[in-house]
Design an enzyme around this catalytic site. Structure first.
Site, PDB file in Angstrom:
ATOM      1  N   THR A  83      46.005  38.184  36.668  1.00  0.00           N
ATOM      2  CA  THR A  83      46.644  37.990  35.360  1.00  0.00           C
ATOM      3  C   THR A  83      47.956  37.234  35.509  1.00  0.00           C
ATOM      4  O   THR A  83      48.217  36.246  34.802  1.00  0.00           O
ATOM      5  CB  THR A  83      46.878  39.364  34.686  1.00  0.00           C
ATOM      6  OG1 THR A  83      45.602  39.988  34.509  1.00  0.00           O
ATOM      7  CG2 THR A  83      47.582  39.231  33.350  1.00  0.00           C
ATOM      8  N   ASN A 162      33.275  36.203  34.389  1.00  0.00           N
ATOM      9  CA  ASN A 162      33.233  37.619  34.772  1.00  0.00           C
ATOM     10  C   ASN A 162      32.217  38.441  33.987  1.00  0.00           C
ATOM     11  O   ASN A 162      31.846  39.528  34.417  1.00  0.00           O
ATOM     12  CB  ASN A 162      34.623  38.247  34.626  1.00  0.00           C
ATOM     13  CG  ASN A 162      35.243  37.988  33.275  1.00  0.00           C
ATOM     14  OD1 ASN A 162      35.353  36.840  32.845  1.00  0.00           O
ATOM     15  ND2 ASN A 162      35.627  39.022  32.583  1.00  0.00           N
ATOM     16  N   GLN A 191      36.546  35.548  40.290  1.00  0.00           N
ATOM     17  CA  GLN A 191      35.199  36.112  40.493  1.00  0.00           C
ATOM     18  C   GLN A 191      34.373  35.301  41.494  1.00  0.00           C
ATOM     19  O   GLN A 191      33.216  35.633  41.738  1.00  0.00           O
ATOM     20  CB  GLN A 191      34.442  36.193  39.152  1.00  0.00           C
ATOM     21  CG  GLN A 191      35.049  37.159  38.156  1.00  0.00           C
ATOM     22  CD  GLN A 191      34.862  38.629  38.542  1.00  0.00           C
ATOM     23  OE1 GLN A 191      34.099  38.982  39.445  1.00  0.00           O
ATOM     24  NE2 GLN A 191      35.579  39.514  37.858  1.00  0.00           N
ATOM     25  N   SER A 209      42.587  37.076  43.136  1.00  0.00           N
ATOM     26  CA  SER A 209      43.057  38.467  42.988  1.00  0.00           C
ATOM     27  C   SER A 209      42.389  39.327  44.056  1.00  0.00           C
ATOM     28  O   SER A 209      41.154  39.367  44.149  1.00  0.00           O
ATOM     29  CB  SER A 209      42.680  38.963  41.581  1.00  0.00           C
ATOM     30  OG  SER A 209      42.915  40.347  41.491  1.00  0.00           O
ATOM     31  N   CYS A 333      37.616  44.892  30.719  1.00  0.00           N
ATOM     32  CA  CYS A 333      38.733  44.765  29.774  1.00  0.00           C
ATOM     33  C   CYS A 333      38.289  45.032  28.351  1.00  0.00           C
ATOM     34  O   CYS A 333      38.986  45.651  27.577  1.00  0.00           O
ATOM     35  CB  CYS A 333      39.325  43.368  29.781  1.00  0.00           C
ATOM     36  SG  CYS A 333      39.684  42.744  31.367  1.00  0.00           S
TER      37      CYS A 333
HETATM   38  C1  PLP Z   1      37.843  36.113  35.761  1.00  0.00           C
HETATM   39  C2  PLP Z   1      39.024  37.026  35.858  1.00  0.00           C
HETATM   40  N1  PLP Z   1      40.254  36.509  35.786  1.00  0.00           N
HETATM   41  C3  PLP Z   1      41.353  37.275  35.865  1.00  0.00           C
HETATM   42  C4  PLP Z   1      41.254  38.641  35.999  1.00  0.00           C
HETATM   43  C5  PLP Z   1      42.500  39.464  36.058  1.00  0.00           C
HETATM   44  O1  PLP Z   1      42.786  39.837  37.392  1.00  0.00           O
HETATM   45  P1  PLP Z   1      43.736  41.064  37.715  1.00  0.00           P
HETATM   46  O2  PLP Z   1      42.982  42.307  37.398  1.00  0.00           O
HETATM   47  O3  PLP Z   1      44.033  40.935  39.179  1.00  0.00           O
HETATM   48  O4  PLP Z   1      44.956  40.898  36.887  1.00  0.00           O
HETATM   49  C6  PLP Z   1      39.982  39.240  36.049  1.00  0.00           C
HETATM   50  C7  PLP Z   1      39.844  40.700  36.130  1.00  0.00           C
HETATM   51  O5  PLP Z   1      38.895  41.289  35.644  1.00  0.00           O
HETATM   52  C8  PLP Z   1      38.823  38.408  35.989  1.00  0.00           C
HETATM   53  O6  PLP Z   1      37.592  38.902  36.043  1.00  0.00           O
END
Ligand code: PLP
Length: 389
Positions: A83, A162, A191, A209, A333
């Site tokens: 994020t 995702n 992902q 991440s 989410c």
């Molecule tokens: C495609 C994608 N981008 C960004 C994120 C966010 O990552 P983080 O949980 O490390 O903030 C996620 C988390 O589900 C994700 O699937």
């Protein structure tokens, strides 16, 4: 209340198929995190030798992450996760290049940590083109060509979606962007890393991440092609070249480098394992009358989205959870907010199909035996729910 022994037994017997939400940290990753915190907890900014030791560990981790990302001419900014990296990549670029233009391009199916940032920038006067996707969840390169303008300063396209696992043509998109514009190219590759063979060569900015590839939550990075300037998001003591202030998380960086090394070494074998598991799941679902496939054959091997139109995704998820089988609705989410999935909507699915959607996401060490158990439990649990609906 369950005893520790009972909890451990349940953890061992559960079938965890929600790896796109998060993965189990690898024991080597955990031990590297603990070791750095126990033995090298000095502040890398301190000038004494204990601080210098932490600083050298941090620099070494940075170098390793750079090499493991495949972007050898990049600099690595450690962040708190996907994020934050997405926020920094997008806002950092938009603010630093706004004197050159205010047009931005992204897709309709990005993660909220990308989409919400673009929406915020629109409120600040930037103009955003959202590329649509077909039923398979892939963008069209012709649409990208048509969207690029003289004043386009940034294009952000996720590598793997995702919710449905669609894989975007990142390399081809990169060539188009470089040949038709001066825009920078960012990808949220959260992902993709460790699952597919990734090619970041045409990208200027890449988000990763750790907790999505058996690393720890609260740890991620943004790889930035050398010499590209970003306006900082977090200001303060000037750490990480002033782009991301705050005492650096040495243990987080070292354990992230460890997770990347393990993931990249394991990736070719992981890919085969994931394909085998996915094949078994697909064969099973193709023969189930109550199920419609959402993810196409071209999707990433670890994400399979299907729908049970006669039920809701929540009912399916809860019924399986009672047997210690863990999948999710469309994404972690959105599953708690009850909001209609923007990804499935963009793919043109009907409301009924969207309501019944569930996502099965595999881990890189998933076994065929676990998939067979999942299939057995599905056959036991789901048909009774369909009676009388
Ligand atoms: C495609 C994608 N981008 C960004 C994120 C966010 O990552 P983080 O949980 O490390 O903030 C996620 C988390 O589900 C994700 O699937």
């Amino acid at each position: 209340m369950l005893s520790v022994k009972e909890i451990n037994e349940r953890v061992i017997s559960m079938i965890y198929l929600d790896n796109s939400a998060t993965t189990k940290p690898h024991p080597y990753v955990v031990s590297s995190y603990i070791k750095v915190n126990e033995q090298f907890y000095g502040n890398p900014s301190s000038i004494h030798t204990f601080g210098e030791k932490a600083s050298s560990l941090f620099q070494k981790a940075k170098q390793q992450c750079k090499e493991l990302s495949g972007m050898s001419d990049s600099s690595i900014i450690f962040t708190s996760g996907g994020t934050e990296s997405n926020n920094l990549a997008i806002k950092g670029t938009a603010y630093s290049l706004q004197h050159k233009g205010k047009h931005l391009i992204t897709t309709a199916i990005e993660h909220p940590s990308v989409l919400e940032v673009f929406k915020g920038l629109e409120e600040e006067g930037f103009e955003v083109t959202y590329l649509s996707v077909g039923q398979s969840g892939e963008i069209s390169l012709d649409d990208l060509k048509a969207a690029l303008r003289k004043d386009t300063i940034l294009v952000s396209i996720m590598y793997v979606n995702n919710e449905i696992g669609s894989v975007q043509p990142i390399t081809e998109a990169g060539h188009i962007i470089k040949s038709l514009s001066n825009a920078r190219f960012h990808s949220d590759a959260v992902q993709a890393y460790g699952k597919l063979t990734t090619d970041f060569n045409t990208l200027d900015l890449v988000t990763l991440s750790a907790h999505k590839f058996n690393g720890l939550k609260g740890s991620g990075l943004l790889a930035v092609r050398k010499d590209l300037k970003l306006t900082p998001e977090i200001r303060g003591g000037g750490q990480q070249d002033g782009i991301r202030s705050g005492t650096v998380n040495t243990a987080g960086a070292v354990s992230l480098a460890k997770a990347m090394r393990l993931a990249s070494e394991h990736q070719p074998k992981a890919y085969e394992t994931l394909l085998d598991c996915q094949r078994l799941l697909r064969e099973f679902f193709y023969n189930r009358e109550e199920v419609k496939m959402i993810s196409t054959e071209n999707a990433a091997p670890h994400i399979l989205s299907v729908t049970v139109p006669k039920l809701t995704g929540e009912v399916v998820v809860h019924a399986l959870a009672k047997k210690d089988v863990f999948i999710t609705t469309s994404s972690a989410c959105s599953s708690k907010t009850n909001k209609k999935s923007h990804v499935l909507t963009a793919c043109g699915l009907s409301d009924r199909d969207i309501r019944g959607a569930v996502r099965i996401s595999l881990g890189t060490d998933q076994t065929l035996n676990e998939i067979k158990q999942f299939i057995r439990i599905w056959q036991e649990v789901i048909p009774p729910l369909l009676k009388g609906v």
